[in-house]
Design a protein around this motif. Structure first.
Motif, PDB file in Angstrom:
ATOM      1  N   UNK A   1     -34.966  73.415  67.561  1.00 28.85           N
ATOM      2  CA  UNK A   1     -35.907  74.480  66.917  1.00 28.85           C
ATOM      3  C   UNK A   1     -35.423  75.763  67.449  1.00 28.85           C
ATOM      4  N   UNK A   2     -34.918  76.063  68.680  1.00 27.26           N
ATOM      5  CA  UNK A   2     -34.579  77.172  69.211  1.00 27.26           C
ATOM      6  C   UNK A   2     -32.899  77.490  68.268  1.00 27.26           C
ATOM      7  N   UNK A   3     -32.025  76.554  68.536  1.00 29.13           N
ATOM      8  CA  UNK A   3     -30.956  76.722  67.626  1.00 29.13           C
ATOM      9  C   UNK A   3     -31.209  77.018  66.297  1.00 29.13           C
ATOM     10  N   UNK A   4     -32.179  76.568  65.493  1.00 31.63           N
ATOM     11  CA  UNK A   4     -32.218  76.737  64.095  1.00 31.63           C
ATOM     12  C   UNK A   4     -33.330  77.992  64.042  1.00 31.63           C
ATOM     13  N   UNK A   5     -33.885  78.668  65.126  1.00 32.08           N
ATOM     14  CA  UNK A   5     -34.834  79.577  64.986  1.00 32.08           C
ATOM     15  C   UNK A   5     -35.755  79.585  64.356  1.00 32.08           C
ATOM     16  N   UNK A   6     -36.587  78.361  64.236  1.00 36.57           N
ATOM     17  CA  UNK A   6     -37.628  78.109  63.574  1.00 36.57           C
ATOM     18  C   UNK A   6     -38.560  77.340  64.750  1.00 36.57           C
ATOM     19  N   UNK A   7     -40.213  77.059  64.115  1.00 35.00           N
ATOM     20  CA  UNK A   7     -41.069  76.516  65.014  1.00 35.00           C
ATOM     21  C   UNK A   7     -40.706  75.092  65.311  1.00 35.00           C
ATOM     22  N   UNK A   8     -41.238  74.427  66.060  1.00 36.67           N
ATOM     23  CA  UNK A   8     -41.360  72.963  66.232  1.00 36.67           C
ATOM     24  C   UNK A   8     -42.122  72.458  64.954  1.00 36.67           C
ATOM     25  N   UNK A   9     -43.114  72.898  64.706  1.00 33.07           N
ATOM     26  CA  UNK A   9     -43.980  72.257  63.530  1.00 33.07           C
ATOM     27  C   UNK A   9     -43.251  72.409  62.177  1.00 33.07           C
ATOM     28  N   UNK A  10     -42.745  73.771  62.127  1.00 32.83           N
ATOM     29  CA  UNK A  10     -42.011  73.447  60.676  1.00 32.83           C
ATOM     30  C   UNK A  10     -40.762  72.629  60.974  1.00 32.83           C
TER      31      UNK A  10
ATOM     32  N   UNK B   1     -14.928  76.781  66.926  1.00 37.07           N
ATOM     33  CA  UNK B   1     -14.621  75.491  66.959  1.00 37.07           C
ATOM     34  C   UNK B   1     -15.393  74.751  66.029  1.00 37.07           C
ATOM     35  N   UNK B   2     -16.878  75.023  66.090  1.00 36.57           N
ATOM     36  CA  UNK B   2     -17.862  74.294  65.514  1.00 36.57           C
ATOM     37  C   UNK B   2     -18.057  74.895  63.884  1.00 36.57           C
ATOM     38  N   UNK B   3     -17.572  76.043  63.798  1.00 39.14           N
ATOM     39  CA  UNK B   3     -17.799  76.725  62.488  1.00 39.14           C
ATOM     40  C   UNK B   3     -16.268  77.497  62.160  1.00 39.14           C
ATOM     41  N   UNK B   4     -15.501  76.593  61.868  1.00 41.91           N
ATOM     42  CA  UNK B   4     -13.698  77.241  61.761  1.00 41.91           C
ATOM     43  C   UNK B   4     -14.012  77.937  60.432  1.00 41.91           C
ATOM     44  N   UNK B   5     -14.786  77.384  59.590  1.00 48.65           N
ATOM     45  CA  UNK B   5     -14.588  78.295  58.247  1.00 48.65           C
ATOM     46  C   UNK B   5     -15.517  79.604  58.281  1.00 48.65           C
ATOM     47  N   UNK B   6     -16.085  80.124  59.120  1.00 47.97           N
ATOM     48  CA  UNK B   6     -16.478  81.228  59.325  1.00 47.97           C
ATOM     49  C   UNK B   6     -15.827  82.409  60.085  1.00 47.97           C
ATOM     50  N   UNK B   7     -15.617  83.686  59.475  1.00 49.69           N
ATOM     51  CA  UNK B   7     -14.825  84.586  60.362  1.00 49.69           C
ATOM     52  C   UNK B   7     -15.812  85.275  61.419  1.00 49.69           C
TER      53      UNK B   7
ATOM     54  N   UNK C   1     -27.177  83.409  63.920  1.00 49.05           N
ATOM     55  CA  UNK C   1     -27.777  83.747  64.900  1.00 49.05           C
ATOM     56  C   UNK C   1     -28.384  82.713  65.882  1.00 49.05           C
ATOM     57  N   UNK C   2     -28.792  81.712  65.263  1.00 46.05           N
ATOM     58  CA  UNK C   2     -29.455  80.642  65.805  1.00 46.05           C
ATOM     59  C   UNK C   2     -28.321  79.883  66.408  1.00 46.05           C
ATOM     60  N   UNK C   3     -27.346  79.376  65.686  1.00 46.57           N
ATOM     61  CA  UNK C   3     -26.052  78.741  66.086  1.00 46.57           C
ATOM     62  C   UNK C   3     -25.424  79.214  67.314  1.00 46.57           C
ATOM     63  N   UNK C   4     -25.261  80.657  67.242  1.00 49.77           N
ATOM     64  CA  UNK C   4     -24.657  81.530  68.360  1.00 49.77           C
ATOM     65  C   UNK C   4     -25.355  81.301  69.574  1.00 49.77           C
ATOM     66  N   UNK C   5     -26.602  81.650  69.322  1.00 53.65           N
ATOM     67  CA  UNK C   5     -27.418  81.494  70.445  1.00 53.65           C
ATOM     68  C   UNK C   5     -27.488  80.241  71.055  1.00 53.65           C
TER      69      UNK C   5
ATOM     70  N   UNK D   1     -25.421  77.102  75.985  1.00 57.16           N
ATOM     71  CA  UNK D   1     -24.753  75.798  76.569  1.00 57.16           C
ATOM     72  C   UNK D   1     -23.784  76.029  77.104  1.00 57.16           C
ATOM     73  N   UNK D   2     -22.803  77.029  76.899  1.00 55.08           N
ATOM     74  CA  UNK D   2     -21.751  77.638  77.910  1.00 55.08           C
ATOM     75  C   UNK D   2     -22.290  78.132  79.184  1.00 55.08           C
ATOM     76  N   UNK D   3     -23.144  79.068  79.026  1.00 55.60           N
ATOM     77  CA  UNK D   3     -23.630  79.683  80.234  1.00 55.60           C
ATOM     78  C   UNK D   3     -24.232  78.678  81.028  1.00 55.60           C
ATOM     79  N   UNK D   4     -25.076  77.671  80.690  1.00 51.21           N
ATOM     80  CA  UNK D   4     -25.873  77.139  81.609  1.00 51.21           C
ATOM     81  C   UNK D   4     -25.140  75.719  81.846  1.00 51.21           C
TER      82      UNK D   4
END
Length: 332
Positions: A25-34, A117-123, A282-286, A291-294
């Protein structure tokens, strides 16, 4: 004919990648119920249970495992179809524009590599600015899609806290305070190596008390980047203050900790009216930064390409009964 939503498939992939509903839910920037409701809708459309939840998190059922490769392929095909249409229409690929601060960029490099690496098609276009105020102004003006920096002031858009970083002072191995702790006020008379970012000058570290220190001080050394400031400080030219993530491992012991301890919050934020694509990134970058920092060692989330990037292990405490039997996802 069964109607499936790409968004629902994206939700399923995120839950499997993350292993926890909360993290997805955090990655997708949505609520858990949604998220839960959309997954139930997807299962009804498919006609099979795709996920099961247990003490070790959420995992795919045999039906879910069989569905996933085709779901990833559908997301990949969708992204490729959009890219092909834009190319045929003569449109150039529009980059995701990320602004940050010089002191934060060194620590962000693993996360940016992981995300790319996860999103190679995005600049991805990364720029550094001189202060929190400039970051915020550029996002408001539309010059940047999102920013990583201190928490913005009076912000009504999405803000994701990435945690706090301790402030460290880099020094040489000949420094008597090497490896110890010291009040910031005691360091004001020393020579400092400065880089172009507001908030890291010696007087800033004492939070307004620098004016009380009088007398001659050695002239500062000004350099264009954090990396050069850290290197010169390690060579004995002077002292420099940086976030802990900006200190290379080989120089980690050549630091002075401030007493009392100082830490600064880092956030990821975007404008409230960002288009859907920017909101998704925004969600996937967050998620990648967290992941990397922790230190997350689990497999990185995959983008529409299906490719994964390795990242350190992320451990987040969740209270779950280890004796609880696995139950279907969404069951009471």
């Amino acid at each position: 004919m069964t109607s499936l939503s790409l968004r629902q498939i994206e939700y399923l992939v995120a839950v499997v990648d993350e292993g926890r509903l909360t993290w997805a839910a955090r990655r997708l920037h949505v609520t858990e119920p949604t998220l839960s409701q959309q997954l139930k809708t997807l299962e009804r459309s498919v006609g099979a249970q795709l996920l099961i939840r247990g003490a070790d998190g959420v995992r795919p059922t045999p039906a879910g495992a069989a569905f996933l490769p085709y779901g990833r392929a559908a997301l990949r095909s969708s992204a490729e179809a959009c890219a092909a249409a834009r190319s045929a229409d003569g449109q150039r690929q529009v980059p995701v524009r990320l602004d940050t601060l010089p002191s934060l960029l060194p620590g962000l490099l693993p996360a940016l590599a992981h995300w790319s690496r996860a999103w190679p098609e995005v600049c991805l276009a990364v720029s550094v600015q001189s202060s929190r105020e400039v970051l915020q102004e550029r996002v408001v003006a539309g010059a940047a899609d999102m920013a990583i920096g201190p928490r913005p002031m009076d912000w009504n858009g999405p803000v994701l806290s990435l945690g706090e970083e301790e402030v460290l002072v880099v020094c040489s191995i000949d420094e008597p305070l090497w490896g110890g702790a010291c009040a910031a006020e005691e360091l004001l008379r020393r020579r400092w190596v400065r880089y172009p970012e507001a908030g890291w000058a010696p007087a800033d570290l004492v939070r307004g008390q620098g004016e009380a220190v009088s007398g001659a001080r050695p002239g500062p050394v000004d350099v264009p980047s954090v990396a050069e400031a850290v290197e010169l400080a390690a060579r004995g030219v002077g002292l420099t203050a940086v976030p802990a993530s900006a200190v290379p491992d080989r120089l980690r012991s050549q630091t002075i900790r401030l007493a009392p301890r100082q830490a600064r919050e880092t956030t990821l934020y975007r404008a409230p009216n960002a288009e859907e694509g920017i909101a998704r990134h925004f969600a996937t970058l967050g998620s990648s930064v967290a992941h990397a920092e922790r230190g997350d060692q689990k497999e990185a989330p995959s983008g529409p390409s299906g490719r994964r990037a390795q990242s350190p292990r992320l451990t987040r405490p969740e209270r779950e009964d280890p004796h609880r039997r696995p139950r279907p996802y969404g069951a009471e």
